[in-house]
Design a protein around this motif. Structure first.
Motif, PDB file in Angstrom:
ATOM      1  N   LEU A 292     -51.383 -58.914 -28.057  1.00 27.41           N
ATOM      2  CA  LEU A 292     -50.065 -59.364 -27.986  1.00 27.41           C
ATOM      3  C   LEU A 292     -49.853 -60.051 -29.368  1.00 27.41           C
ATOM      4  CD1 LEU A 292     -49.423 -60.473 -24.387  1.00 27.41           C
ATOM      5  CD2 LEU A 292     -48.326 -58.583 -25.689  1.00 27.41           C
ATOM      6  N   ALA A 293     -50.899 -60.933 -29.889  1.00 27.30           N
ATOM      7  CA  ALA A 293     -50.805 -61.866 -30.788  1.00 27.30           C
ATOM      8  C   ALA A 293     -50.894 -60.972 -32.113  1.00 27.30           C
ATOM      9  CB  ALA A 293     -51.863 -63.012 -30.793  1.00 27.30           C
ATOM     10  N   GLY A 294     -51.747 -60.015 -31.949  1.00 31.94           N
ATOM     11  CA  GLY A 294     -51.630 -59.207 -33.355  1.00 31.94           C
ATOM     12  C   GLY A 294     -50.535 -58.456 -33.486  1.00 31.94           C
ATOM     13  N   GLY A 295     -50.095 -58.077 -32.301  1.00 38.41           N
ATOM     14  CA  GLY A 295     -48.596 -57.209 -32.626  1.00 38.41           C
ATOM     15  C   GLY A 295     -47.691 -58.105 -33.423  1.00 38.41           C
ATOM     16  N   TYR A 296     -47.499 -59.247 -32.616  1.00 36.40           N
ATOM     17  CA  TYR A 296     -46.438 -60.111 -33.469  1.00 36.40           C
ATOM     18  C   TYR A 296     -46.699 -60.272 -34.755  1.00 36.40           C
ATOM     19  CZ  TYR A 296     -43.890 -64.519 -34.106  1.00 36.40           C
ATOM     20  OH  TYR A 296     -42.747 -65.392 -34.526  1.00 36.40           O
ATOM     21  N   VAL A 297     -48.205 -60.774 -35.155  1.00 40.93           N
ATOM     22  CA  VAL A 297     -48.051 -60.953 -36.831  1.00 40.93           C
ATOM     23  C   VAL A 297     -48.110 -59.648 -37.423  1.00 40.93           C
ATOM     24  CG1 VAL A 297     -50.149 -61.480 -38.360  1.00 40.93           C
ATOM     25  CG2 VAL A 297     -50.045 -62.853 -36.074  1.00 40.93           C
ATOM     26  N   GLY A 298     -48.678 -58.421 -36.899  1.00 38.90           N
ATOM     27  CA  GLY A 298     -48.552 -57.122 -37.614  1.00 38.90           C
ATOM     28  C   GLY A 298     -46.887 -56.760 -37.909  1.00 38.90           C
ATOM     29  N   SER A 299     -46.157 -56.893 -36.964  1.00 35.39           N
ATOM     30  CA  SER A 299     -44.442 -56.818 -37.011  1.00 35.39           C
ATOM     31  C   SER A 299     -43.939 -57.349 -38.232  1.00 35.39           C
ATOM     32  CB  SER A 299     -43.803 -56.913 -35.745  1.00 35.39           C
ATOM     33  OG  SER A 299     -43.909 -58.350 -35.380  1.00 35.39           O
ATOM     34  N   HIS A 300     -44.693 -58.678 -38.401  1.00 39.66           N
ATOM     35  CA  HIS A 300     -44.012 -59.686 -39.656  1.00 39.66           C
ATOM     36  C   HIS A 300     -44.522 -59.191 -40.656  1.00 39.66           C
ATOM     37  CE1 HIS A 300     -42.784 -62.026 -36.134  1.00 39.66           C
ATOM     38  NE2 HIS A 300     -42.008 -62.700 -37.062  1.00 39.66           N
ATOM     39  N   LEU A 301     -45.516 -58.335 -40.910  1.00 36.94           N
ATOM     40  CA  LEU A 301     -46.325 -57.843 -42.202  1.00 36.94           C
ATOM     41  C   LEU A 301     -45.977 -56.770 -42.693  1.00 36.94           C
ATOM     42  CD1 LEU A 301     -50.079 -59.218 -41.633  1.00 36.94           C
ATOM     43  CD2 LEU A 301     -48.137 -60.071 -43.229  1.00 36.94           C
ATOM     44  N   LEU A 302     -45.214 -55.833 -41.553  1.00 39.24           N
ATOM     45  CA  LEU A 302     -44.905 -54.472 -41.693  1.00 39.24           C
ATOM     46  C   LEU A 302     -44.328 -53.941 -43.209  1.00 39.24           C
ATOM     47  CD1 LEU A 302     -44.967 -52.097 -39.824  1.00 39.24           C
ATOM     48  CD2 LEU A 302     -42.798 -52.419 -39.195  1.00 39.24           C
ATOM     49  N   VAL A 303     -43.794 -54.666 -43.864  1.00 34.24           N
ATOM     50  CA  VAL A 303     -43.065 -54.092 -45.197  1.00 34.24           C
ATOM     51  C   VAL A 303     -43.713 -54.649 -46.258  1.00 34.24           C
ATOM     52  CG1 VAL A 303     -40.801 -54.011 -44.080  1.00 34.24           C
ATOM     53  CG2 VAL A 303     -41.476 -55.931 -45.211  1.00 34.24           C
ATOM     54  N   ARG A 304     -44.957 -55.259 -46.252  1.00 27.38           N
ATOM     55  CA  ARG A 304     -45.638 -55.886 -47.092  1.00 27.38           C
ATOM     56  C   ARG A 304     -47.010 -55.205 -47.689  1.00 27.38           C
ATOM     57  NH1 ARG A 304     -45.003 -62.309 -45.165  1.00 27.38           N
ATOM     58  NH2 ARG A 304     -42.531 -62.212 -44.861  1.00 27.38           N
ATOM     59  N   VAL A 305     -47.441 -54.619 -46.679  1.00 30.84           N
ATOM     60  CA  VAL A 305     -48.939 -54.065 -46.990  1.00 30.84           C
ATOM     61  C   VAL A 305     -48.544 -52.421 -46.940  1.00 30.84           C
ATOM     62  CG1 VAL A 305     -51.327 -53.799 -45.895  1.00 30.84           C
ATOM     63  CG2 VAL A 305     -49.827 -55.773 -45.430  1.00 30.84           C
ATOM     64  N   ASN A 306     -49.571 -51.752 -47.731  1.00 28.74           N
ATOM     65  CA  ASN A 306     -49.550 -50.209 -47.988  1.00 28.74           C
ATOM     66  C   ASN A 306     -50.553 -49.539 -46.958  1.00 28.74           C
ATOM     67  OD1 ASN A 306     -50.523 -47.673 -48.740  1.00 28.74           O
ATOM     68  ND2 ASN A 306     -50.682 -48.187 -51.008  1.00 28.74           N
ATOM     69  N   PRO A 307     -49.717 -48.931 -45.798  1.00 31.56           N
ATOM     70  CA  PRO A 307     -50.271 -48.313 -44.715  1.00 31.56           C
ATOM     71  C   PRO A 307     -51.555 -47.468 -44.980  1.00 31.56           C
ATOM     72  CG  PRO A 307     -47.963 -48.154 -44.536  1.00 31.56           C
ATOM     73  CD  PRO A 307     -48.251 -48.470 -45.941  1.00 31.56           C
ATOM     74  N   MET A 308     -51.631 -46.818 -46.319  1.00 31.89           N
ATOM     75  CA  MET A 308     -53.012 -45.993 -46.568  1.00 31.89           C
ATOM     76  C   MET A 308     -54.141 -46.862 -46.488  1.00 31.89           C
ATOM     77  SD  MET A 308     -53.882 -42.863 -46.771  1.00 31.89           S
ATOM     78  CE  MET A 308     -55.284 -42.188 -46.980  1.00 31.89           C
ATOM     79  N   VAL A 309     -53.979 -48.024 -47.452  1.00 36.59           N
ATOM     80  CA  VAL A 309     -54.872 -49.125 -47.687  1.00 36.59           C
ATOM     81  C   VAL A 309     -55.637 -49.302 -46.197  1.00 36.59           C
ATOM     82  CG1 VAL A 309     -55.766 -51.020 -48.656  1.00 36.59           C
ATOM     83  CG2 VAL A 309     -54.152 -49.823 -49.853  1.00 36.59           C
ATOM     84  N   LEU A 310     -54.719 -49.558 -45.427  1.00 40.48           N
ATOM     85  CA  LEU A 310     -54.956 -49.889 -44.054  1.00 40.48           C
ATOM     86  C   LEU A 310     -55.675 -48.978 -43.267  1.00 40.48           C
ATOM     87  CD1 LEU A 310     -51.946 -52.172 -43.009  1.00 40.48           C
ATOM     88  CD2 LEU A 310     -54.115 -53.020 -43.563  1.00 40.48           C
ATOM     89  N   ARG A 311     -55.392 -47.716 -43.359  1.00 40.34           N
ATOM     90  CA  ARG A 311     -55.855 -46.465 -42.871  1.00 40.34           C
ATOM     91  C   ARG A 311     -57.335 -46.306 -43.417  1.00 40.34           C
ATOM     92  NH1 ARG A 311     -52.699 -43.468 -39.884  1.00 40.34           N
ATOM     93  NH2 ARG A 311     -50.552 -43.437 -40.286  1.00 40.34           N
ATOM     94  N   VAL A 312     -57.816 -46.742 -44.624  1.00 39.56           N
ATOM     95  CA  VAL A 312     -59.030 -46.727 -45.237  1.00 39.56           C
ATOM     96  C   VAL A 312     -59.755 -47.837 -44.469  1.00 39.56           C
ATOM     97  CG1 VAL A 312     -60.317 -46.665 -47.304  1.00 39.56           C
ATOM     98  CG2 VAL A 312     -58.506 -45.329 -47.157  1.00 39.56           C
TER      99      VAL A 312
END
Length: 261
Positions: A225-245
Motif C-alpha cells: 500500500l505504501a509503495g503503491g502510493y509512492v509509485g503513483s507520485h513518481l509515475l511521470v518521472r521515471v523511464n519504465p524501461m530502466v525499471l524493467r531492467v
C-alpha cells in the motif's frame, strides 16, 4: 501471543522480526516498481523464498496482496468506461477457471520439483518483462477470433497466474494486441479485469488449502500500500524501461541466491 511468536519462529527462524521488516521493505519496493513498470511479483516471490517459506506457501502468501491492486484497477477502468462489463465478463470467467486449474496443479506438485522449477520460471519471466513488452504495435488484422481467444489463450494465461503469477498482466495485454489487434491502452484496461479474476481464483484455492501465511501476507499488504502510493507520485518521472531492467536484475540475483542456498 507466545503461540504466534513460536509459529513465526518456526516459519521464519529466530530472526523473524527482522525478516518481517525486510519483507515489508521488499513489498514496498516491489509495489513502487510495479506501479511504474509492472513485474513487482518478481521481487516479492523471491523475497518470500529467501525468508524461508516453502515454495507453495510463498506463492500463496504473495497472492494475498494481489487482488487489492488488481481489484482497484478493475473498478477504475470499469468506472472510466475503458472496459465494458458485458464484453469482459465471459473472459473473466475463463481466466478464473484457468487460474483455479493452475493453482491446483501447483498444489499437487512435489515440493522438491517446485524448489527448482519456481526460480527458473521466474527468471525466464524476468527476461520476458524486459524484452517482450516492447512488442506493443497491433497487426493490421485479427489473428484469432474472440471465441477462440477466450476459450484457449485466456484460460492458459490464467493457469500460469494460478501456478506462478508475475508478468500475467503483461501477457494478457500483449496477447490481445498481437492476436486480437487491439490497441495497447484498451488491451491493458481489459488485462486489469482478467488479472483480478485470476488473482481472486488463485487466492481462494490457496486459502481453502491452508497455504497462506497470514501475518507475513499482512506485512506484504502494508508495504504494498505504501509503495503503491509512492509509485503513483513518481509515475511521470521515471523511464519504465530502466525499471524493467532493474526488476529483472534484482529478481534474477535473488533467485540465484535461492537456488544456491
Amino acid at each position: 501471543m507466545e503461540g504466534l511468536v513460536a509459529s513465526l519462529g518456526e516459519t521464519l527462524g529466530e530472526h523473524w522480526a527482522w525478516i518481517l521488516v525486510l519483507l515489508a521493505v521488499a513489498a514496498f519496493v516491489a509495489a513502487v516498481l510495479d506501479t511504474l513498470a509492472g513485474g513487482g511479483g518478481l521481487i516479492t516471490v523471491p523475497a518470500l523464498l529467501l525468508a524461508g517459506l516453502p515454495p507453495v506457501n510463498a506463492l500463496a502468501t504473495n497472492k494475498l496482496q494481489a487482488p487489492g491492486g488488481s481489484g482497484m484497477a478493475t473498478w477504475r477502468v470499469l468506472r472510466m468506461g475503458l472496459v465494458d462489463w458485458q464484453t469482459v465478463k465471459l473472459p473473466m470467467v475463463a481466466a478464473f477457471a484457468g487460474s483455479v486449474v493452475g493453482t491446483l496443479i501447483v498444489l499437487a506438485m512435489p515440493e522438491g520439483v517446485l524448489d527448482v522449477a519456481i526460480p527458473v520460471v521466474l527468471a525466464l519471466i524476468a527476461l520476458y518483462v524486459v524484452f517482450v513488452p516492447n512488442a506493443h504495435k497491433p497487426p493490421a488484422h485479427e489473428r484469432m477470433s474472440r471465441r477462440t481467444y477466450v476459450a484457449t489463450v485466456v484460460p492458459a494465461i490464467g493457469a500460469y497466474d494460478g501456478a506462478v503469477g508475475p508478468g500475467t498482466g503483461s501477457m494478457f495485454a500483449l496477447s490481445q494486441v498481437l492476436l486480437r489487434a487491439r490497441d495497447l491502452r484498451h488491451s491493458t484496461a481489459i488485462a486489469k479485469a482478467l488479472n483480478f479474476a485470476t488473482n481472486i481464483a488463485s487466492l481462494i484455492v490457496f486459502i481453502v488449502a491452508g497455504k497462506v501465511v497470514w501475518l507475513v501476507g499482512g506485512v506484504l499488504i502494508i508495504g504494498a500500500l505504501a509503495g503503491g502510493y509512492v509509485g503513483s507520485h513518481l509515475l511521470v518521472r521515471v523511464n519504465p524501461m530502466v525499471l524493467r531492467v532493474l526488476i529483472a536484475v534484482v529478481s534474477i540475483a535473488m533467485l540465484i541466491r535461492v537456488l544456491v542456498a
